[in-house]
Every structure is written in structure tokens, then in C-alpha cells.
Design a protein around this motif. Structure first.
Motif, PDB file in Angstrom:
ATOM      1  N   CYS A 162       4.891   9.837  51.211  1.00 59.39           N
ATOM      2  CA  CYS A 162       4.356   8.884  50.234  1.00 59.39           C
ATOM      3  C   CYS A 162       2.835   8.939  50.180  1.00 59.39           C
ATOM      4  O   CYS A 162       2.239   8.896  49.104  1.00 59.39           O
ATOM      5  CB  CYS A 162       4.808   7.467  50.578  1.00 59.39           C
ATOM      6  N   TRP A 163       2.230   9.030  51.328  1.00 58.75           N
ATOM      7  CA  TRP A 163       0.778   8.974  51.428  1.00 58.75           C
ATOM      8  C   TRP A 163       0.118  10.265  50.928  1.00 58.75           C
ATOM      9  O   TRP A 163      -0.931  10.228  50.286  1.00 58.75           O
ATOM     10  CB  TRP A 163       0.409   8.713  52.883  1.00 58.75           C
ATOM     11  N   LEU A 164       0.740  11.398  51.212  1.00 55.24           N
ATOM     12  CA  LEU A 164       0.084  12.680  50.981  1.00 55.24           C
ATOM     13  C   LEU A 164       0.622  13.459  49.782  1.00 55.24           C
ATOM     14  O   LEU A 164       0.285  14.632  49.613  1.00 55.24           O
ATOM     15  CB  LEU A 164       0.185  13.546  52.242  1.00 55.24           C
ATOM     16  N   THR A 165       1.465  12.845  48.978  1.00 53.00           N
ATOM     17  CA  THR A 165       1.970  13.512  47.780  1.00 53.00           C
ATOM     18  C   THR A 165       1.795  12.585  46.580  1.00 53.00           C
ATOM     19  O   THR A 165       1.394  11.431  46.722  1.00 53.00           O
ATOM     20  CB  THR A 165       3.477  13.881  47.908  1.00 53.00           C
ATOM     21  N   ILE A 166       2.160  13.089  45.416  1.00 50.24           N
ATOM     22  CA  ILE A 166       2.020  12.291  44.197  1.00 50.24           C
ATOM     23  C   ILE A 166       3.047  11.170  44.117  1.00 50.24           C
ATOM     24  O   ILE A 166       2.942  10.298  43.258  1.00 50.24           O
ATOM     25  CB  ILE A 166       2.130  13.184  42.932  1.00 50.24           C
ATOM     26  N   TRP A 167       4.061  11.163  44.979  1.00 54.89           N
ATOM     27  CA  TRP A 167       5.089  10.128  44.917  1.00 54.89           C
ATOM     28  C   TRP A 167       4.505   8.747  45.175  1.00 54.89           C
ATOM     29  O   TRP A 167       4.901   7.790  44.548  1.00 54.89           O
ATOM     30  CB  TRP A 167       6.223  10.409  45.903  1.00 54.89           C
ATOM     31  N   GLY A 168       3.590   8.632  46.111  1.00 57.28           N
ATOM     32  CA  GLY A 168       2.991   7.336  46.406  1.00 57.28           C
ATOM     33  C   GLY A 168       3.986   6.368  47.017  1.00 57.28           C
ATOM     34  O   GLY A 168       5.161   6.675  47.197  1.00 57.28           O
ATOM     35  N   PHE A 169       3.505   5.180  47.359  1.00 58.32           N
ATOM     36  CA  PHE A 169       4.342   4.156  47.978  1.00 58.32           C
ATOM     37  C   PHE A 169       5.024   3.265  46.947  1.00 58.32           C
ATOM     38  O   PHE A 169       6.120   2.776  47.181  1.00 58.32           O
ATOM     39  CB  PHE A 169       3.502   3.284  48.919  1.00 58.32           C
ATOM     40  N   PHE A 170       4.379   3.006  45.832  1.00 56.16           N
ATOM     41  CA  PHE A 170       4.897   2.024  44.876  1.00 56.16           C
ATOM     42  C   PHE A 170       4.981   2.546  43.449  1.00 56.16           C
ATOM     43  O   PHE A 170       5.164   1.765  42.522  1.00 56.16           O
ATOM     44  CB  PHE A 170       4.026   0.761  44.907  1.00 56.16           C
ATOM     45  N   LYS A 171       4.880   3.840  43.253  1.00 51.15           N
ATOM     46  CA  LYS A 171       4.920   4.392  41.908  1.00 51.15           C
ATOM     47  C   LYS A 171       6.335   4.535  41.360  1.00 51.15           C
ATOM     48  O   LYS A 171       6.532   4.562  40.152  1.00 51.15           O
ATOM     49  CB  LYS A 171       4.256   5.772  41.877  1.00 51.15           C
ATOM     50  N   HIS A 172       7.314   4.684  42.247  1.00 54.53           N
ATOM     51  CA  HIS A 172       8.693   4.957  41.831  1.00 54.53           C
ATOM     52  C   HIS A 172       9.644   3.939  42.455  1.00 54.53           C
ATOM     53  O   HIS A 172       9.550   3.632  43.638  1.00 54.53           O
ATOM     54  CB  HIS A 172       9.112   6.368  42.260  1.00 54.53           C
ATOM     55  N   TYR A 173      10.569   3.463  41.646  1.00 55.43           N
ATOM     56  CA  TYR A 173      11.554   2.503  42.151  1.00 55.43           C
ATOM     57  C   TYR A 173      12.410   3.099  43.266  1.00 55.43           C
ATOM     58  O   TYR A 173      12.759   2.413  44.220  1.00 55.43           O
ATOM     59  CB  TYR A 173      12.457   2.020  41.009  1.00 55.43           C
ATOM     60  N   TRP A 174      12.758   4.384  43.151  1.00 52.48           N
ATOM     61  CA  TRP A 174      13.615   5.000  44.167  1.00 52.48           C
ATOM     62  C   TRP A 174      12.910   5.074  45.517  1.00 52.48           C
ATOM     63  O   TRP A 174      13.565   4.944  46.559  1.00 52.48           O
ATOM     64  CB  TRP A 174      14.139   6.369  43.709  1.00 52.48           C
ATOM     65  N   VAL A 175      11.606   5.248  45.532  1.00 52.77           N
ATOM     66  CA  VAL A 175      10.860   5.276  46.795  1.00 52.77           C
ATOM     67  C   VAL A 175      10.849   3.879  47.412  1.00 52.77           C
ATOM     68  O   VAL A 175      11.077   3.724  48.622  1.00 52.77           O
ATOM     69  CB  VAL A 175       9.416   5.796  46.579  1.00 52.77           C
TER      70      VAL A 175
END
Length: 178
Positions: A76-89
Motif C-alpha cells: 500500500c505504501w510503496l505502490t500506486i494502490w495506496g491505503f485508501f484509494k480502493h475499496y478492495w484494499v
């Protein structure tokens, strides 16, 4: 912000998947041992199965769960996914933390109690209401964990809910500086 390259991300993702698979497989093994343990006719078998469940929990499940959480945090921290950008995360985070809390405060103590009672009471442990409660807790708790972990894995693969839209952030980012 520091971002991982594609190879680095793939190695980290591979470690994350390995930890999740190890966690899931081990909890499934604990369930099968607990299921077999319900019909023990020997004090040695009863104690051995409880001890095996406890060892798997202590030395495989706990490190695998921590490894999964740690590698997920890094992803989450080191990729574009992030912590709060996606509901699935977000869903994976909540479910993973909930499983770790459940394992720490319920499943782990139940497994420890069944081992301790079976060591001292031997086969009479099967007549002890506390032992039976804890043994059922291990049985039900492990199957709940397996089901939840399979759902988390499915969410990871399917990414069903997509990206969040945060209007307040978009308006702040697009507003001209005064």
C-alpha cells in the motif's frame, strides 16, 4: 514519494501471496486436526493433536499473519494502490486486522487452553465442559478464519469494488492557489 519498480513490486507481491497462502493452509490444517480431535479415543492422540494445533498456531500462523500484514502495508505504501484509494484494499485491511485480533484474543487462548487441559486431565478432558467449549472454539474459529481468508484472497484477485472517488480531495487539488 518512494515507489517500487515493477520487479520489486512483483517480489513483494509474491511474498505477500506466499504469506497469505501459508496462513490459509495452516489454519485449514488446524481445522482438520481439531475435527479429528473430536473423536480421540487415546489420551496420547488427544494431547498430540492439541499440541500440534498449538504449535502450528504459534510458529506458522502468527508469523504468516504478521508477514501478510507487513507485506500488505508495504504494498500500500510503496505502490500506486495506496491505503485508501480502493475499496478492495480497505476491505482487505479491515478483514486482515479483524482476523489477527480474533486469532490473538480468542483462537490463540482456546488452543492454549485445550493443550493445557489435555496435558493434565488426559482423556478425562473430553468430559470437561471448559475443554469442550475451547475445543469447539478452535474448531469453529479455524473454519471461520479459513472462510474469511479465502474471501480476502478472492477480493485480492477480483478487486470487485474499484477505486474510491473522493470529491473533497478533488476539489481541494483543483482549486487555484490564492
Amino acid at each position: 514519494m518512494l515507489r517500487l519498480g515493477i520487479k520489486q513490486k512483483n517480489w513483494l507481491l509474491s511474498a505477500h501471496v506466499a504469506f497469505a497462502a501459508l496462513w490459509t493452509g495452516t489454519v485449514l490444517s488446524m481445522f482438520l486436526l481439531a475435527l479429528r480431535n473430536q473423536h480421540s479415543a487415546s489420551a496420547e492422540v488427544l494431547q498430540a493433536l492439541n499440541s500440534a494445533i498449538n504449535l502450528l498456531d504459534d510458529y506458522v500462523v502468527i508469523p504468516a499473519a504478521i508477514g501478510s500484514l507487513f507485506t500488505g502495508t508495504l504494498l500500500c505504501w510503496l505502490t500506486i494502490w495506496g491505503f485508501f484509494k480502493h475499496y478492495w484494499v480497505i476491505a482487505k485491511w479491515i478483514a486482515t486486522v479483524a482476523l489477527i485480533v480474533f486469532g490473538t484474543f480468542w483462537l490463540f487462548p482456546w488452543a492454549n487452553a485445550t493443550t493445557a487441559i489435555s496435558e493434565t486431565q488426559r482423556l478425562q478432558a473430553l468430559e470437561n465442559p471448559l475443554y469442550n467449549f475451547d475445543a469447539k472454539g478452535v474448531l469453529v474459529g479455524t473454519i471461520v478464519q479459513v472462510v474469511c481468508l479465502v474471501v480476502i484472497i478472492a477480493v485480492s484477485l477480483l478487486k470487485p469494488w474499484g477505486r474510491r472517488t473522493v470529491k473533497a480531495q478533488e476539489q481541494t487539488n483543483s482549486a487555484p492557489a490564492s
